[in-house]
Design an enzyme around this catalytic site. Structure first.
Site, PDB file in Angstrom:
ATOM      1  N   HIS A 198       0.697  -1.399   0.291  1.00 22.36           N
ATOM      2  CA  HIS A 198       0.054   0.250   0.082  1.00 22.36           C
ATOM      3  C   HIS A 198       0.480   0.857  -0.239  1.00 22.36           C
ATOM      4  O   HIS A 198       0.401   2.007  -0.033  1.00 22.36           O
ATOM      5  CB  HIS A 198      -0.861   0.057   1.197  1.00 22.36           C
ATOM      6  CG  HIS A 198      -2.230  -1.179   1.128  1.00 22.36           C
ATOM      7  ND1 HIS A 198      -3.029  -1.387   2.301  1.00 22.36           N
ATOM      8  CD2 HIS A 198      -2.431  -1.798   0.206  1.00 22.36           C
ATOM      9  CE1 HIS A 198      -3.655  -2.252   2.037  1.00 22.36           C
ATOM     10  NE2 HIS A 198      -3.448  -2.725   0.318  1.00 22.36           N
ATOM     11  N   ASP A 201      -4.272   3.983   1.896  1.00 22.71           N
ATOM     12  CA  ASP A 201      -5.087   3.936   3.080  1.00 22.71           C
ATOM     13  C   ASP A 201      -5.373   4.643   4.099  1.00 22.71           C
ATOM     14  O   ASP A 201      -5.760   5.154   4.532  1.00 22.71           O
ATOM     15  CB  ASP A 201      -5.453   2.268   3.961  1.00 22.71           C
ATOM     16  CG  ASP A 201      -5.196   1.003   3.298  1.00 22.71           C
ATOM     17  OD1 ASP A 201      -5.055   1.004   1.975  1.00 22.71           O
ATOM     18  OD2 ASP A 201      -5.089   0.563   4.078  1.00 22.71           O
ATOM     19  N   GLU A 246      -2.297  -8.632  12.333  1.00 19.88           N
ATOM     20  CA  GLU A 246      -3.525 -10.162  10.724  1.00 19.88           C
ATOM     21  C   GLU A 246      -2.455 -10.485   9.937  1.00 19.88           C
ATOM     22  O   GLU A 246      -1.513  -9.928   9.845  1.00 19.88           O
ATOM     23  CB  GLU A 246      -4.637  -8.492  10.578  1.00 19.88           C
ATOM     24  CG  GLU A 246      -4.852  -9.064   9.032  1.00 19.88           C
ATOM     25  CD  GLU A 246      -5.680  -7.742   8.742  1.00 19.88           C
ATOM     26  OE1 GLU A 246      -6.284  -6.988   9.148  1.00 19.88           O
ATOM     27  OE2 GLU A 246      -5.413  -7.735   7.518  1.00 19.88           O
ATOM     28  N   ASP A 289      -7.497 -12.945   7.485  1.00 20.55           N
ATOM     29  CA  ASP A 289      -7.119 -12.158   6.504  1.00 20.55           C
ATOM     30  C   ASP A 289      -7.205 -12.823   5.229  1.00 20.55           C
ATOM     31  O   ASP A 289      -7.928 -13.663   4.390  1.00 20.55           O
ATOM     32  CB  ASP A 289      -6.613 -10.823   6.212  1.00 20.55           C
ATOM     33  CG  ASP A 289      -6.853  -9.758   5.097  1.00 20.55           C
ATOM     34  OD1 ASP A 289      -8.362 -10.487   4.042  1.00 20.55           O
ATOM     35  OD2 ASP A 289      -6.485  -8.656   4.583  1.00 20.55           O
ATOM     36  N   LYS A 337     -14.412  -8.952   4.440  1.00 23.59           N
ATOM     37  CA  LYS A 337     -14.164  -7.700   3.335  1.00 23.59           C
ATOM     38  C   LYS A 337     -14.917  -8.258   2.058  1.00 23.59           C
ATOM     39  O   LYS A 337     -15.072  -9.438   1.778  1.00 23.59           O
ATOM     40  CB  LYS A 337     -13.006  -7.990   2.207  1.00 23.59           C
ATOM     41  CG  LYS A 337     -11.883  -7.588   2.757  1.00 23.59           C
ATOM     42  CD  LYS A 337     -10.372  -8.630   3.064  1.00 23.59           C
ATOM     43  CE  LYS A 337      -9.091  -7.703   3.031  1.00 23.59           C
ATOM     44  NZ  LYS A 337      -7.883  -8.599   2.054  1.00 23.59           N
ATOM     45  N   CYS A 343      -8.152  -1.513  -0.223  1.00 25.05           N
ATOM     46  CA  CYS A 343      -7.513  -0.424  -0.458  1.00 25.05           C
ATOM     47  C   CYS A 343      -7.884   0.626  -1.566  1.00 25.05           C
ATOM     48  O   CYS A 343      -7.407   1.864  -1.984  1.00 25.05           O
ATOM     49  CB  CYS A 343      -5.735  -1.208  -0.724  1.00 25.05           C
ATOM     50  SG  CYS A 343      -6.022  -1.850  -2.296  1.00 25.05           S
ATOM     51  N   LYS A 346     -12.288  -1.100  10.858  1.00 26.68           N
ATOM     52  CA  LYS A 346     -11.575  -0.952   9.794  1.00 26.68           C
ATOM     53  C   LYS A 346     -11.172  -0.124   8.314  1.00 26.68           C
ATOM     54  O   LYS A 346     -11.838  -0.954   7.286  1.00 26.68           O
ATOM     55  CB  LYS A 346     -10.227  -2.170   9.432  1.00 26.68           C
ATOM     56  CG  LYS A 346      -8.537  -2.003   8.548  1.00 26.68           C
ATOM     57  CD  LYS A 346      -7.735  -3.533   8.867  1.00 26.68           C
ATOM     58  CE  LYS A 346      -7.205  -3.791   7.700  1.00 26.68           C
ATOM     59  NZ  LYS A 346      -6.190  -4.435   7.547  1.00 26.68           N
TER      60      LYS A 346
HETATM   61  C1  2PG Z   1      -6.236  -5.878   4.266  1.00 28.15           C
HETATM   62  C2  2PG Z   1      -6.871  -5.087   3.160  1.00 28.15           C
HETATM   63  C3  2PG Z   1      -7.382  -3.678   3.741  1.00 28.15           C
HETATM   64  P1  2PG Z   1      -6.307  -5.113   0.750  1.00 28.15           P
HETATM   65  O1  2PG Z   1      -5.226  -6.810   3.489  1.00 28.15           O
HETATM   66  O2  2PG Z   1      -6.784  -5.593   5.042  1.00 28.15           O
HETATM   67  O3  2PG Z   1      -6.098  -2.615   4.137  1.00 28.15           O
HETATM   68  O4  2PG Z   1      -5.885  -4.610   2.238  1.00 28.15           O
HETATM   69  O5  2PG Z   1      -7.672  -4.297   0.399  1.00 28.15           O
HETATM   70  O6  2PG Z   1      -5.121  -4.390  -0.605  1.00 28.15           O
HETATM   71  O7  2PG Z   1      -6.675  -6.506   0.162  1.00 28.15           O
HETATM   72 MG    MG Z   2      -4.887  -8.007   5.349  1.00 27.62          MG
END
Ligand code: 2PG
Ligand code: MG
Length: 475
Positions: free
Chosen positions: A200, A252, A336, A361, A386, A416, A437
């Protein structure tokens, strides 16, 4: 048709009489408005059209936006997108034509909505979320939604959810709470990303995010104030120690000083928290996103430094030692993805130590089969939710239930690549996930999630409960 036949066909005289009687009973001071609303409510809401378009997300990459029309209004939703696109997540449909947005345009997904999904949903009641979602799942027929695209399906699912809430005349969070069968709604603790690295940011820091959680605040509004103050103190600390170039922000919104170790980052954040005076009422969390610097079975924390990369690998055991040390020294409440997404063994081992909450995640990809496996093997003890990895509101509710039944924590998460849609804010309240988050307390696509939570707290008034110290279990 004569006038009388028309009146009879639509039972208009009786309906108008009912409305007038209701206005009289209510002794309303504005009978015309009352009667208009009364008559409107008597007509059930149905979907009349779904119209999609391509818009840009916060990274300047195309994504899908939808206007879902009912006979009563238009409801808009758009979907986010992230860095990861793992084997187990629902498929985001992109056109792949390198001459258009470098292959990232979403014209096929838009067309799928305008042609096939729209036709399938016309006439449906937007309150019936599960029926709408299953109609799209059935139309798609694939396990990962690659036929219509999870981006197409999710945009419509969210827009329908907003239409359902409007028809019930309840806030979106309340509608979501009803859909999930939960009695309580809770304002989540915000996990603000204050330092960014990994994929990121373009600094040399391999770790993706360091976050702060104002668990000791009494209300969400206060948590937002503390988050913002800490972020601004951190800007000053970073400028003093790393120069103001370090205050550029990542995807982010986290600051991106050119630090090389996790400890260095934690020191900066600790100093910023000290300057606020809120002490241990603000906790720390880390998204290691370790998959991004895992080479085979080893971890290269210098992977982003051309002169040092490939020279100093850490084993998973070394990583565990590092986490243990850091958790003893800093108020870290969750980590995480401490290991690679396929390193179940060490994730499990680390979780069993019980040092902090372990959030899955990339390990889980919000996939119910991965979550079930992780529950069975006690691999981790919290889900990062997500929604775009799942593809419908109904399935998101189901996976949260799965996690909750196992006494896990749940963190509602942005991506992101975000849009101006604040659906996840209502989702986090309605499902009482305990934590959200949504990035730094800066950048419009991030702050609009936090600002929506302010509005929800205000609207709930006396009923508003901030998760605070109970952020792990908001059952
Ligand atoms: C994460 C997300 C959000 P991305 O890893 O938790 O920060 O990142 O959207 O790139 O998967
Ligand atoms: Mg993550």
């Amino acid at each position: 048709m004569s006038v009388q036949e028309y009146l009879d066909k639509h039972t208009l005289s009786r309906k108008i009489e009912d409305a007038v009687n209701a206005a009289v009973r209510a002794k309303t001071s504005d009978p015309v408005l009352f009667i208009a609303n009364h008559m409107k409510k008597a007509v059930p809401s149905v979907i009349t059209k779904v119209k999609a378009r391509q818009i840009l997300d916060s990274r300047g990459i195309p994504t899908v936006e939808v206007d879902l029309h009912t006979n009563k209004g238009v409801f808009r939703a758009s979907v986010p997108s992230g860095d990861s696109s793992g084997t187990y997540e629902a498929i985001e449909l992109r056109d792949g034509d390198k001459g258009m947005y470098l292959g990232n345009s979403v014209a096929k997904a838009v067309k799928n909505i305008n042609d096939r999904i729209s036709e399938a949903l016309i006439g449906m009641d937007p309150k019936l979320q599960a029926q709408i979602d299953h109609a799209m799942i059935d139309l798609d027929k694939t396990e990962k939604k690659n036929e219509l695209g999870a981006n197409a399906i999710l945009a419509v699912s969210i827009a329908a959810c907003k239409a359902g809430a409007a028809e019930k005349e309840v806030p979106l969070c309340k509608h979501l709470s009803d859909l999930s069968g939960r009695a309580n709604m809770t304002l989540p603790v915000p996990a603000f990303t204050v330092l960014s690295g990994g994929n990121h940011a373009s600094n040399h820091f391999a770790i993706q995010e360091i976050m702060i959680l104002p668990v000791g605040a009494s209300r969400f509004e206060e948590a937002l104030q503390w988050g913002s103050e800490t972020y601004h103190h951190l800007k000053a600390v970073v400028t003093e120690k790393n120069g103001n170039m370090g205050c550029n922000v990542g995807e982010d919104g986290g600051l991106t000083p050119d630090i090389s170790s996790l400890k260095e980052g934690l020191e900066l954040v600790k100093e910023a928290i000290n300057r606020t005076g809120y002490g241990d009422k603000i906790k720390i969390a880390i998204d290691v996103a370790a998959t991004n610097f895992c080479i085979g079975t080893k971890y290269d924390l210098d992977i982003k430094s051309p002169n040092k990369a490939g020279q100093n690998f850490k084993s998973a055991e070394d990583m565990i030692d590092m986490y243990k040390e850091l958790c003893a020294e800093y108020p870290i409440v969750f980590i995480e993805d401490p290991f690679d997404k396929e390193d179940w063994e060490h994730t499990k081992h680390f979780s069993a130590l019980g040092i902090c909450q372990v959030v899955g995640d990339d390990l889980l990809m919000s996939n119910s089969k991965r979550v079930e496996r992780a529950i069975q093997e006690s691999a981790c003890n919290a889900l990062l939710l997500k929604v775009n990895q799942i593809g419908t509101v109904t399935e998101a509710i189901e996976v949260v239930k799965l996690a909750r039944d196992a006494q896990w924590g749940v963190v509602t998460s942005h991506r992101c690549g975000e849009t101006e849609d604040s659906f996840i804010s209502d989702l986090s309240v309605g499902l009482a996930t305990g934590v959200i988050k949504a990035g730094a307390p800066c950048r419009g696509e991030r702050t609009m999630k936090y600002n929506q939570l302010l509005r929800i707290e205000e609207e709930l008034g006396d009923q508003a409960v901030y998760a605070g110290e109970d952020w792990r279990q908001t059952l």
